[in-house]
Design a protein around this motif. Sequence first.
Motif, PDB file in Angstrom:
ATOM      1  N   PRO A 102      27.601   2.424  51.732  1.00 51.56           N
ATOM      2  CA  PRO A 102      28.837   1.813  52.010  1.00 51.56           C
ATOM      3  C   PRO A 102      29.346   1.407  50.307  1.00 51.56           C
ATOM      4  O   PRO A 102      30.592   1.465  50.114  1.00 51.56           O
ATOM      5  CB  PRO A 102      28.842   0.683  52.738  1.00 51.56           C
ATOM      6  CG  PRO A 102      27.357   0.540  52.966  1.00 51.56           C
ATOM      7  CD  PRO A 102      26.614   1.675  52.544  1.00 51.56           C
ATOM      8  N   SER A 103      28.461   0.913  49.393  1.00 54.06           N
ATOM      9  CA  SER A 103      28.900   0.674  48.046  1.00 54.06           C
ATOM     10  C   SER A 103      29.708   1.691  47.189  1.00 54.06           C
ATOM     11  O   SER A 103      30.169   1.555  46.573  1.00 54.06           O
ATOM     12  CB  SER A 103      27.571  -0.103  47.502  1.00 54.06           C
ATOM     13  OG  SER A 103      26.602   1.073  47.163  1.00 54.06           O
ATOM     14  N   GLU A 104      29.165   3.065  47.787  1.00 53.30           N
ATOM     15  CA  GLU A 104      29.543   4.096  47.077  1.00 53.30           C
ATOM     16  C   GLU A 104      31.008   4.582  47.688  1.00 53.30           C
ATOM     17  O   GLU A 104      31.922   4.776  47.174  1.00 53.30           O
ATOM     18  CB  GLU A 104      28.678   5.468  47.216  1.00 53.30           C
ATOM     19  CG  GLU A 104      27.357   5.154  46.483  1.00 53.30           C
ATOM     20  CD  GLU A 104      26.472   6.350  46.874  1.00 53.30           C
ATOM     21  OE1 GLU A 104      26.736   7.025  47.703  1.00 53.30           O
ATOM     22  OE2 GLU A 104      25.371   6.443  46.287  1.00 53.30           O
ATOM     23  N   VAL A 105      31.380   4.348  49.092  1.00 53.48           N
ATOM     24  CA  VAL A 105      32.290   4.538  49.496  1.00 53.48           C
ATOM     25  C   VAL A 105      33.473   3.561  49.383  1.00 53.48           C
ATOM     26  O   VAL A 105      34.533   3.907  49.119  1.00 53.48           O
ATOM     27  CB  VAL A 105      32.128   4.692  51.126  1.00 53.48           C
ATOM     28  CG1 VAL A 105      33.585   4.517  51.959  1.00 53.48           C
ATOM     29  CG2 VAL A 105      31.261   5.437  51.789  1.00 53.48           C
ATOM     30  N   PHE A 106      33.212   2.344  49.083  1.00 50.73           N
ATOM     31  CA  PHE A 106      34.077   1.275  48.763  1.00 50.73           C
ATOM     32  C   PHE A 106      34.096   0.766  47.308  1.00 50.73           C
ATOM     33  O   PHE A 106      35.033   0.070  47.076  1.00 50.73           O
ATOM     34  CB  PHE A 106      33.682   0.158  49.660  1.00 50.73           C
ATOM     35  CG  PHE A 106      33.807   0.173  50.977  1.00 50.73           C
ATOM     36  CD1 PHE A 106      34.809   0.868  51.833  1.00 50.73           C
ATOM     37  CD2 PHE A 106      32.691  -0.500  51.724  1.00 50.73           C
ATOM     38  CE1 PHE A 106      34.776   1.324  53.148  1.00 50.73           C
ATOM     39  CE2 PHE A 106      32.462  -0.102  53.230  1.00 50.73           C
ATOM     40  CZ  PHE A 106      33.634   0.472  54.024  1.00 50.73           C
ATOM     41  N   LYS A 107      33.491   1.381  46.442  1.00 45.78           N
ATOM     42  CA  LYS A 107      33.416   1.140  45.161  1.00 45.78           C
ATOM     43  C   LYS A 107      34.789   1.335  44.334  1.00 45.78           C
ATOM     44  O   LYS A 107      35.140   0.604  43.289  1.00 45.78           O
ATOM     45  CB  LYS A 107      32.519   1.766  44.022  1.00 45.78           C
ATOM     46  CG  LYS A 107      32.618   3.101  43.877  1.00 45.78           C
ATOM     47  CD  LYS A 107      31.449   3.870  43.213  1.00 45.78           C
ATOM     48  CE  LYS A 107      31.522   5.286  43.105  1.00 45.78           C
ATOM     49  NZ  LYS A 107      30.406   6.051  42.363  1.00 45.78           N
ATOM     50  N   GLY A 143      37.082  -1.967  43.853  1.00 42.69           N
ATOM     51  CA  GLY A 143      36.593  -2.806  42.813  1.00 42.69           C
ATOM     52  C   GLY A 143      36.665  -4.245  43.344  1.00 42.69           C
ATOM     53  O   GLY A 143      36.375  -4.982  42.618  1.00 42.69           O
ATOM     54  N   GLU A 144      36.594  -4.604  44.909  1.00 47.43           N
ATOM     55  CA  GLU A 144      36.623  -5.803  45.164  1.00 47.43           C
ATOM     56  C   GLU A 144      35.238  -5.863  46.259  1.00 47.43           C
ATOM     57  O   GLU A 144      35.148  -4.839  46.861  1.00 47.43           O
ATOM     58  CB  GLU A 144      37.849  -6.309  45.860  1.00 47.43           C
ATOM     59  CG  GLU A 144      38.436  -5.400  47.094  1.00 47.43           C
ATOM     60  CD  GLU A 144      39.393  -5.926  47.527  1.00 47.43           C
ATOM     61  OE1 GLU A 144      39.718  -6.454  48.976  1.00 47.43           O
ATOM     62  OE2 GLU A 144      40.580  -6.326  47.095  1.00 47.43           O
ATOM     63  N   PRO A 145      34.638  -6.900  46.397  1.00 46.34           N
ATOM     64  CA  PRO A 145      33.578  -7.100  47.522  1.00 46.34           C
ATOM     65  C   PRO A 145      34.100  -7.020  48.701  1.00 46.34           C
ATOM     66  O   PRO A 145      35.098  -7.316  49.013  1.00 46.34           O
ATOM     67  CB  PRO A 145      33.049  -8.383  47.064  1.00 46.34           C
ATOM     68  CG  PRO A 145      34.026  -9.352  46.421  1.00 46.34           C
ATOM     69  CD  PRO A 145      34.913  -8.138  45.623  1.00 46.34           C
ATOM     70  N   THR A 146      33.161  -6.323  49.492  1.00 46.64           N
ATOM     71  CA  THR A 146      33.592  -6.063  51.082  1.00 46.64           C
ATOM     72  C   THR A 146      32.985  -7.041  51.749  1.00 46.64           C
ATOM     73  O   THR A 146      31.719  -7.581  51.524  1.00 46.64           O
ATOM     74  CB  THR A 146      33.126  -4.558  51.528  1.00 46.64           C
ATOM     75  OG1 THR A 146      33.779  -3.666  50.729  1.00 46.64           O
ATOM     76  CG2 THR A 146      33.343  -4.625  52.808  1.00 46.64           C
ATOM     77  N   CYS A 147      33.903  -7.827  52.616  1.00 43.44           N
ATOM     78  CA  CYS A 147      33.406  -8.745  53.321  1.00 43.44           C
ATOM     79  C   CYS A 147      32.630 -10.110  52.460  1.00 43.44           C
ATOM     80  O   CYS A 147      31.512 -10.556  52.961  1.00 43.44           O
ATOM     81  CB  CYS A 147      32.695  -8.539  54.488  1.00 43.44           C
ATOM     82  SG  CYS A 147      33.612  -7.523  55.483  1.00 43.44           S
ATOM     83  N   TRP A 148      33.097 -10.303  51.423  1.00 40.06           N
ATOM     84  CA  TRP A 148      32.778 -11.223  50.583  1.00 40.06           C
ATOM     85  C   TRP A 148      31.209 -11.187  50.040  1.00 40.06           C
ATOM     86  O   TRP A 148      30.416 -12.237  49.768  1.00 40.06           O
ATOM     87  CB  TRP A 148      32.946 -12.737  51.048  1.00 40.06           C
ATOM     88  CG  TRP A 148      34.277 -12.797  51.369  1.00 40.06           C
ATOM     89  CD1 TRP A 148      35.423 -12.875  50.667  1.00 40.06           C
ATOM     90  CD2 TRP A 148      34.841 -12.836  52.937  1.00 40.06           C
ATOM     91  NE1 TRP A 148      36.384 -13.206  51.707  1.00 40.06           N
ATOM     92  CE2 TRP A 148      36.342 -13.107  52.908  1.00 40.06           C
ATOM     93  CE3 TRP A 148      34.180 -12.870  54.130  1.00 40.06           C
ATOM     94  CZ2 TRP A 148      36.903 -13.134  54.059  1.00 40.06           C
ATOM     95  CZ3 TRP A 148      34.940 -12.779  55.291  1.00 40.06           C
ATOM     96  CH2 TRP A 148      36.495 -12.870  55.104  1.00 40.06           C
TER      97      TRP A 148
END
Length: 198
Positions: free
Chosen positions: A39-44, A47-52
């Motif tokens: 998921p870190s690759e998908v959402f990178k 540039g903002e954290p996912t679900c804090w």
Amino acid sequence: MNRPLRITLLTVLAVALLAAGALGGYLARGEDPAAPKKPSEVFKASGEPTCWTSGSVLDRVVPAARYADRWKRSTRGKLSHNFQCGVTVDDKQVLRVSVVQRDSVHKPDRVGTGPGHGKTRSVPGYEQSWSSQDAVSLTVPCTKAKGDDGATNLYVKAQAWRENYGGLREDMVRIAKQALKAHHTTTCKVAPGVEDLD
């Protein structure tokens, strides 16, 4: 063979060789475009954290998948705020985090406890708290009572859905603490619940 035809054939051959080389390099690196991604690759890209939470924690809690999506919503009402964030993987919800400001008479949600969720424990440093293998809940004071208005608490909850929960408890606690940290000051001190927004 005439010259224009020879040039055309050589051009087609050069393009085919370049494409084959690029594909070969891609495959040589072991990357399959349809392979599951963290998921870190998908959402990178955002540039903002996912679900804090950080990417490393997210990668341990959310399984790798070909398709992942996240959602966020925020509502504000009379003496209340409600912030929610979630992650879906291959169209199944796998993580939900909520930070809700409500009247302090409310009791914390107990979904995520009981048979199949592991032994429930309190979270050190939080008087009203519990954690299971796949969920955690923290309740902390937010605003004090003023006249006829009741005091409010922040109710923080993080829950994961997995086939095997393994050692998720510590990461779920981290996620809940980060969500609390992100919202406590702004919700309780900077912009506490208002009387009425209508």
